[in-house]
Each structure stands twice: as structure tokens, then as C-alpha cells.
Design a protein around this motif. Structure first.
Motif, PDB file in Angstrom:
ATOM      1  N   ILE A  17       3.970  16.622  -1.782  1.00 34.07           N
ATOM      2  CA  ILE A  17       2.546  16.351  -2.040  1.00 34.07           C
ATOM      3  C   ILE A  17       2.283  14.849  -1.880  1.00 34.07           C
ATOM      4  CG2 ILE A  17       0.711  16.411  -3.783  1.00 34.07           C
ATOM      5  CD1 ILE A  17       2.152  18.873  -5.008  1.00 34.07           C
ATOM      6  N   ALA A  18       3.141  14.040  -2.491  1.00 33.82           N
ATOM      7  CA  ALA A  18       2.936  12.584  -2.407  1.00 33.82           C
ATOM      8  C   ALA A  18       3.020  12.108  -0.957  1.00 33.82           C
ATOM      9  CB  ALA A  18       3.969  11.862  -3.269  1.00 33.82           C
ATOM     10  N   ARG A  19       3.968  12.665  -0.208  1.00 35.59           N
ATOM     11  CA  ARG A  19       4.096  12.233   1.194  1.00 35.59           C
ATOM     12  C   ARG A  19       2.881  12.642   2.017  1.00 35.59           C
ATOM     13  NH1 ARG A  19       9.462  14.776   2.559  1.00 35.59           N
ATOM     14  NH2 ARG A  19       8.775  14.546   4.689  1.00 35.59           N
ATOM     15  N   ARG A  20       2.372  13.855   1.744  1.00 33.36           N
ATOM     16  CA  ARG A  20       1.189  14.317   2.491  1.00 33.36           C
ATOM     17  C   ARG A  20      -0.023  13.427   2.194  1.00 33.36           C
ATOM     18  NH1 ARG A  20       4.078  16.901   5.348  1.00 33.36           N
ATOM     19  NH2 ARG A  20       4.576  19.096   5.118  1.00 33.36           N
ATOM     20  N   ILE A  21      -0.143  12.999   0.949  1.00 29.92           N
ATOM     21  CA  ILE A  21      -1.266  12.124   0.592  1.00 29.92           C
ATOM     22  C   ILE A  21      -1.083  10.754   1.255  1.00 29.92           C
ATOM     23  CG2 ILE A  21      -2.432  10.943  -1.323  1.00 29.92           C
ATOM     24  CD1 ILE A  21      -1.779  13.447  -3.029  1.00 29.92           C
ATOM     25  N   ARG A  22       0.142  10.259   1.215  1.00 29.81           N
ATOM     26  CA  ARG A  22       0.385   8.957   1.867  1.00 29.81           C
ATOM     27  C   ARG A  22       0.129   9.042   3.361  1.00 29.81           C
ATOM     28  NH1 ARG A  22       5.660   6.111  -0.784  1.00 29.81           N
ATOM     29  NH2 ARG A  22       5.032   6.214  -2.963  1.00 29.81           N
ATOM     30  N   ALA A  23       0.365  10.233   3.932  1.00 30.08           N
ATOM     31  CA  ALA A  23       0.096  10.386   5.366  1.00 30.08           C
ATOM     32  C   ALA A  23      -1.401  10.238   5.656  1.00 30.08           C
ATOM     33  CB  ALA A  23       0.607  11.747   5.859  1.00 30.08           C
ATOM     34  N   GLN A  24      -2.236  10.364   4.626  1.00 25.07           N
ATOM     35  CA  GLN A  24      -3.688  10.124   4.788  1.00 25.07           C
ATOM     36  C   GLN A  24      -4.015   8.650   4.554  1.00 25.07           C
ATOM     37  OE1 GLN A  24      -5.176  12.705   5.947  1.00 25.07           O
ATOM     38  NE2 GLN A  24      -3.288  13.849   5.522  1.00 25.07           N
ATOM     39  N   HIS A  25      -2.970   7.837   4.471  1.00 27.43           N
ATOM     40  CA  HIS A  25      -3.122   6.393   4.242  1.00 27.43           C
ATOM     41  C   HIS A  25      -3.693   6.080   2.863  1.00 27.43           C
ATOM     42  CE1 HIS A  25      -1.941   5.827   8.320  1.00 27.43           C
ATOM     43  NE2 HIS A  25      -2.904   6.629   8.728  1.00 27.43           N
ATOM     44  N   VAL A  26      -3.343   6.930   1.912  1.00 26.80           N
ATOM     45  CA  VAL A  26      -3.717   6.670   0.515  1.00 26.80           C
ATOM     46  C   VAL A  26      -2.411   6.673  -0.277  1.00 26.80           C
ATOM     47  CG1 VAL A  26      -4.919   7.559  -1.514  1.00 26.80           C
ATOM     48  CG2 VAL A  26      -5.993   7.738   0.744  1.00 26.80           C
ATOM     49  N   ALA A 193      -8.969   4.963   2.942  1.00 26.23           N
ATOM     50  CA  ALA A 193      -7.704   5.243   3.629  1.00 26.23           C
ATOM     51  C   ALA A 193      -7.173   3.940   4.216  1.00 26.23           C
ATOM     52  CB  ALA A 193      -7.932   6.289   4.724  1.00 26.23           C
ATOM     53  N   ASP A 194      -6.666   3.065   3.359  1.00 26.83           N
ATOM     54  CA  ASP A 194      -6.281   1.750   3.871  1.00 26.83           C
ATOM     55  C   ASP A 194      -4.825   1.404   3.577  1.00 26.83           C
ATOM     56  OD1 ASP A 194      -6.453   1.468   1.192  1.00 26.83           O
ATOM     57  OD2 ASP A 194      -7.945  -0.137   1.193  1.00 26.83           O
ATOM     58  N   TRP A 195      -4.033   2.406   3.246  1.00 25.41           N
ATOM     59  CA  TRP A 195      -2.619   2.133   2.999  1.00 25.41           C
ATOM     60  C   TRP A 195      -1.877   2.280   4.329  1.00 25.41           C
ATOM     61  CZ3 TRP A 195       2.161   4.947   2.553  1.00 25.41           C
ATOM     62  CH2 TRP A 195       3.168   4.232   1.873  1.00 25.41           C
ATOM     63  N   GLN A 196      -1.547   1.170   4.962  1.00 34.44           N
ATOM     64  CA  GLN A 196      -0.944   1.200   6.302  1.00 34.44           C
ATOM     65  C   GLN A 196       0.485   0.688   6.226  1.00 34.44           C
ATOM     66  OE1 GLN A 196      -2.557   2.379   8.802  1.00 34.44           O
ATOM     67  NE2 GLN A 196      -4.741   2.131   8.373  1.00 34.44           N
ATOM     68  N   MET A 197       1.345   1.346   6.976  1.00 37.85           N
ATOM     69  CA  MET A 197       2.751   0.939   6.992  1.00 37.85           C
ATOM     70  C   MET A 197       2.912  -0.527   7.396  1.00 37.85           C
ATOM     71  SD  MET A 197       4.410   2.977   5.698  1.00 37.85           S
ATOM     72  CE  MET A 197       5.885   2.651   5.075  1.00 37.85           C
ATOM     73  N   ASP A 198       2.101  -0.976   8.374  1.00 40.49           N
ATOM     74  CA  ASP A 198       2.197  -2.373   8.831  1.00 40.49           C
ATOM     75  C   ASP A 198       1.953  -3.319   7.673  1.00 40.49           C
ATOM     76  OD1 ASP A 198       2.595  -1.498  11.269  1.00 40.49           O
ATOM     77  OD2 ASP A 198       0.687  -2.152  12.142  1.00 40.49           O
ATOM     78  N   ASP A 199       0.885  -3.011   6.919  1.00 40.84           N
ATOM     79  CA  ASP A 199       0.555  -3.872   5.777  1.00 40.84           C
ATOM     80  C   ASP A 199       1.653  -3.789   4.733  1.00 40.84           C
ATOM     81  OD1 ASP A 199      -1.721  -3.918   7.148  1.00 40.84           O
ATOM     82  OD2 ASP A 199      -2.946  -2.841   5.681  1.00 40.84           O
ATOM     83  N   VAL A 200       2.214  -2.585   4.575  1.00 39.78           N
ATOM     84  CA  VAL A 200       3.209  -2.399   3.519  1.00 39.78           C
ATOM     85  C   VAL A 200       4.384  -3.349   3.743  1.00 39.78           C
ATOM     86  CG1 VAL A 200       4.845  -0.780   2.519  1.00 39.78           C
ATOM     87  CG2 VAL A 200       2.537  -0.037   3.042  1.00 39.78           C
ATOM     88  N   ALA A 201       4.889  -3.386   4.988  1.00 41.23           N
ATOM     89  CA  ALA A 201       6.016  -4.284   5.267  1.00 41.23           C
ATOM     90  C   ALA A 201       5.611  -5.729   4.963  1.00 41.23           C
ATOM     91  CB  ALA A 201       6.454  -4.145   6.717  1.00 41.23           C
ATOM     92  N   GLY A 202       4.421  -6.106   5.425  1.00 39.75           N
ATOM     93  CA  GLY A 202       3.930  -7.462   5.198  1.00 39.75           C
ATOM     94  C   GLY A 202       3.813  -7.774   3.711  1.00 39.75           C
ATOM     95  N   GLN A 203       3.290  -6.784   2.967  1.00 35.46           N
ATOM     96  CA  GLN A 203       3.121  -7.004   1.525  1.00 35.46           C
ATOM     97  C   GLN A 203       4.456  -7.160   0.811  1.00 35.46           C
ATOM     98  OE1 GLN A 203       0.840  -3.630   0.313  1.00 35.46           O
ATOM     99  NE2 GLN A 203      -1.012  -4.507   1.201  1.00 35.46           N
TER     100      GLN A 203
END
Ligand code: XMP
Length: 510
Positions: A17-26, A193-203
């Protein structure tokens, strides 16, 4: 950043469930149902809550129930399966064993118009797995979906933002499940929907840079994906203040040690200490044949070598670890029986004194760690490396471990992997390797008798490594591997293929 709380009631699908939600960039976080209070939910600023499924009945003596005040926090709630029933129970609905007995598998779903079902056709397929069902819908709720056996397959109280679905939208068998979860998090909860992998690495890099400013950091690098990604992120954050210690215990696969050294030292310019400790490990393992004893010796020797290296480096402030989110969730879940003492460099060493521990990947799932690894330019072979146990080939050489046996196994294993990897398969096995058994058998080569080792080949297909099926490899792959191993590896006169699933066997032989 908007985030959703997944409240786990003991179901199998909390991580999904958590992965599916993260796939929506949340961003989504999982917590056990009884480890967070309504006040904490409010204070943390979650935009919505999902109640997961669970194995119990809401009326059972051991029913898992959360504080009903969570319903009044003022954020939308989506109950899934058990979560749906619990939602009905905590309001004034009635739950009973379903009239037609348990419903399991793909089922025709008919939905009514509702925000949860935007973009979902009136007729589709969902995945059901339940015994109880909501038979009286709580006041203020209306039924928004049904199946042939379940009159209340979904219910909604739009005014309070409470929704329940008896089926599982998180599994792919529910054709429009992803759309429903997206509707919930974006439209009902109003998440951006603004949780992006690119930003995550940067953060992560930015956070580490701030938290570790002026400090010396030590990381045990195994060459596995988690510690590799952690190493590169930390290096970007603190540069040469990071030292990686790579304990080469001599139990690695062919070429692996050199590859790790080459990648991190040459490609990324990371300060890497490769400790060549083969002799020491072989010495400690001399004469030992019992699997658990071998594992313990390897684990202890690893800690000792690591500690000695750390001591030599002088004062170090921070120990970095490649812990990922499933490790964090699992460690909050109580113990189960020890089948094998797993040894993982990420978890070591507990008793060493550092003023700080940093775990840059502790919020990420494995597929997210891999995505970051790819972005950082870590070689594909490392990012997609199949799991390799901490004790390495030590648990794949059966009986006493010697240098000669390890070299024999390394050659056989390399051949098997090479043959398998150059074959196009509909689905590659998730793990495959060779084992050097302690059994010798008679063979014939030319006109002479041979008496060599038996190599066993193993390939498994699995979702989570908790259970696994032996992979039905094509005979010609086995044939090529067998013929090359017996021809090219001295001292091997027979090859067998392991056709045991887990359970009853485990993936590794020891
Ligand atoms: P078993 O043999 O327990 O293996 O069925 C399940 C998965 O775990 C891996 N494995 C280990 N991984 N440290 C690890 O990090 C260990 O000590 C260890 N032992 C087994 C195994 O390769 C398989 O993927």
C-alpha cells in the motif's frame, strides 16, 4: 511535503500500500496501529490515513483496534478489507460472517458514482479475500460498490471523508486499484503529487551535509545495493570525510572484490579501505562444519576486523548504515523463530561507540533505493545485484571451508551465472548460484576414473524470499552449465540441480 499514514493492522500488504501511494508521488509512512495517537497524527500533519487489512475479525478476543478518536482527527480515512470492517465497527455498522462464506480471488465489481471511483468504469474486476462482511452500513455512510457476494463492497461518508473498501485496491488483480488509491490521496486528501525520486536523492544529500558538517563518517561497505547507494550519497554530502571499510573476507564470488574496489575508489573517488582478511577468516573457520557455528564465526570475525580498522582510523564521529525502510518496519514487529542467524553488514556493529548513527536510506523501499542508485550512476550490475548473504560463500561450501574448495566453487558459480545470464528467459530467477556439496562421487574422464565433488545448482523465483519456488530452468541451460562445469572446473565430477522450494528447504543450503 504532503504525506499519508498507513496504519498497519497486521495485514500482508502494508508495504505494498505504501509503495503504491509513493508511486503517485505522495510520501507514505507505515506505523503499527497502536503506536501512534490521534494527537500525534494531527501534529505530524498527515493528510490522510489508510487502515490496512488484517487477519482477525473485529469482534474477536484478539481483535486489533485503534483509538476511535482517530476518526475525528479531521483527515480522510480509507479502510481496506479488515480496515473497512473496522471503520464500520468504530462507527455503528454491523459486521458478520458473509452469508455466502469466504470470498477469495478475482471478483466482478460494480461501482456507483463517487470521488473514490473517478475514472473507474462501472463494471471492473477486484481482488477479494475475506470471511466477514459489513452487513449493516453505519449511519451517514452509503454503499458505493457491490460484488455478486458482497452487497457492501465499498462504502463512503463523503461529509466526514471516511471510505471503506472490502477488496484490495493495492494488488494488481484489482484492475483499477491504482486509480482508486490515486483518487483517495490526490482528490479526497488533497495531497500534492510532489514527492520525486530526483528530489529525494538531493534532499538526502542536503540533510546529510547539514547533519554531518565537520564530522568524520565511517561506513561498512559490502558491495550490496543498500550500502553502495548509501556510500555514494554520503560521499556527495561529505566528500573525503567519509571512509568506507570493505571487509574482503575471501568468501566473495569471482571478481567481486576487485569490482567493488574499482567502482568506488576509481569511478567515484571514494576513500575505500579494502581489508584483505581471507587468511584470518579461513583460520577462524578451520575444522568447523556446523552451519550455525560457521555463520557466528564469520559474523564475529567481521565485527572484529571492522572494529580494528575503525580504531586505526582514529576518532570517528558517525557510523553510517545502509538500513532501508523494510528493515525499520520489521524491527518494530517482534521476533519470530530463528531459522538462521542472518548476518548483515548494515546492522553492525551494535556495541561500538559513535556519537551519531546516520541511516540515509531509512525511509526508502528497495526499488526506490535502486532508482536512486541508477540516477547516481552506480553500475547496473551493482544496482540490480541479486541478494548475496553476509557470510558469502561460507554458507555455500558445505562442510569445512578451505581455500581450495572456495576457488572451486567460485569457478563453478561463475559458469552457472554466465550461462544463465546469456539465455533469454521469460522471467529471470530472483536468485541463482552454485553450492559445493561435501559429497564426492565417481566419474569417468577419458578412460580414467575420477572421484570429485558434486556441485549443486540452485535457482529460485520469489516475491519476498520468505517463500520461494525452485525455478523451472530450461534443460539446455542446465546442460550447458553442467557440461562446462565438469569440463572446466578441476575436482568436480558431477552436477545436480536443486528442485526444492522454500519451505521446506531454505534458499541457501546452510
Ligand atoms: P534463506 O536461506 O534464509 O535465505 O531462505 C533467504 C534470503 O536471505 C539471504 N540470506 C542472507 N542475507 N545475511 C544476509 O544479508 C545472511 O546471513 C543471509 N543468509 C541468507 C539468502 O541469500 C536469500 O536471499
Amino acid at each position: 511535503m504532503d504525506k499519508i499514514l498507513v496504519l498497519n493492522f497486521g495485514g500482508q500488504y502494508d508495504q505494498l500500500i505504501a509503495r503504491r501511494i509513493r508511486a503517485q508521488h505522495v510520501f507514505a509512512e507505515i506505523k503499527p496501529f497502536d503506536r501512534i495517537t490521534p494527537e500525534e497524527i494531527r501534529a505530524a500533519g498527515y493528510r490522510g490515513v489508510v487502515f490496512t487489512g488484517g487477519p482477525n475479525s473485529v469482534y474477536g478476543d484478539h481483535a486489533l483496534r485503534c483509538d476511535p478518536a482517530i476518526l475525528s482527527v479531521g483527515v480522510p480515512i480509507l479502510g481496506i478489507c479488515y480496515g473497512h470492517q473496522l471503520l464500520a465497527f468504530l462507527t455503528d455498522g454491523v459486521i458478520e460472517p458473509a452469508a455466502s462464506g469466504s470470498e477469495y480471488g478475482k471478483t466482478a465489481l460494480t461501482v456507483r458514482e463517487n470521488v473514490l471511483f473517478r475514472g473507474v468504469p462501472q463494471e471492473s474486476v477486484c481482488w477479494m479475500s475475506h470471511t466477514d462482511a459489513v452487513t449493516t452500513v453505519p449511519s451517514g455512510f452509503s454503499v458505493i460498490a457491490e460484488t455478486p457476494h458482497c452487497p457492501c463492497a465499498a462504502m463512503a461518508n463523503d461529509a466526514r471523508g471516511l471510505y471503506g473498501v472490502q477488496f484490495h485496491p493495492e494488488v494488481t488483480h484489482t484492475a483499477f486499484g491504482e486509480q482508486m488509491l490515486r483518487n483517495f490521496v490526490l482528490d479526497v486528501c488533497g495531497c500534492k503529487a510532489d514527492w520525486q525520486m530526483d528530489d529525494v536523492a538531493g534532499q538526502i544529500i542536503e540533510n546529510c551535509r547539514r547533519a554531518l558538517d565537520g564530522k568524520k563518517v565511517l561506513l561498512a561497505l559490502s558491495g550490496g545495493v543498500d550500502s553502495s547507494v548509501a556510500a555514494v550519497l554520503l560521499h556527495k554530502a561529505v566528500g573525503d570525510a567519509l571512509t568506507c571499510v570493505f571487509v574482503d573476507h575471501g568468501l566473495l564470488r569471482e571478481g567481486e572484490g576487485d569490482f567493488v574496489e574499482q567502482t568506488f575508489r576509481k569511478q567515484f573517488g571514494i576513500r575505500l579501505l579494502r581489508v584483505r582478511a581471507e587468511e584470518r577468516f579461513l583460520q577462524a573457520l578451520r575444522g568447523v562444519t556446523e552451519p550455525e557455528e560457521k555463520r557466528k564465526i564469520i559474523g564475529k570475525s567481521f565485527i572484529r576486523v571492522f572494529e580494528e580498522e575503525a580504531d586505526q582510523l582514529g576518532h570517528i564521529d558517525v557510523l553510517a548504515q545502509g538500513t532501508i525502510y523494510p528493515d525499520v518496519i520489521e524491527s518494530g514487529k517482534g521476533a519470530s523463530a530463528t531459522i538462521k542467524s542472518h548476518h548483515n553488514v548494515g546492522g553492525l556493529p551494535k556495541h561500538m561507540r559513535f556519537t551519531q548513527i546516520v541511516e540515509p536510506l531509512r525511509e526508502l523501499f528497495k526499488d526506490e533505493v535502486r532508482a536512486i542508485g541508477e540516477k547516481l550512476g552506480i553500475p547496473h550490475a551493482l544496482v540490480w545485484r541479486q541478494p548475496f548473504p553476509g557470510p558469502g560463500l561460507g554458507v555455500r561450501v558445505i562442510g569445512e571451508i578451505t581455500k581450495e574448495k572456495l576457488d572451486t566453487l567460485r569457478k563453478a558459480d561463475a559458469i552457472f551465472r554466465e550461462e544463465l545470464e546469456r539465455t533469454e528467459l521469460p522471467q529471470a530467477p530472483h536468485q541463482y548460484f552454485a553450492v559445493l556439496t561435501d559429497t564426492r562421487s565417481v566419474g569417468v574422464m577419458g578412460d580414467a576414473r575420477t572421484y570429485g565433488y558434486t556441485v549443486a545448482l540452485r535457482a529460485v523465483t520469489t516475491d519476498d524470499f520468505m517463500t520461494a519456488e525452485w525455478t523451472r530452468l530450461p534443460y539446455d541451460v542446465l546442460e550447458r552449465a553442467s557440461s562446462r562445469i565438469t569440463n572446466e572446473v578441476r575436482g568436480v565430477s558431477r552436477v545436480a540441480y536443486d528442485v526444492t522450494s522454500k519451505p521446506p528447504a531454505t534458499v541457501e543450503w546452510e
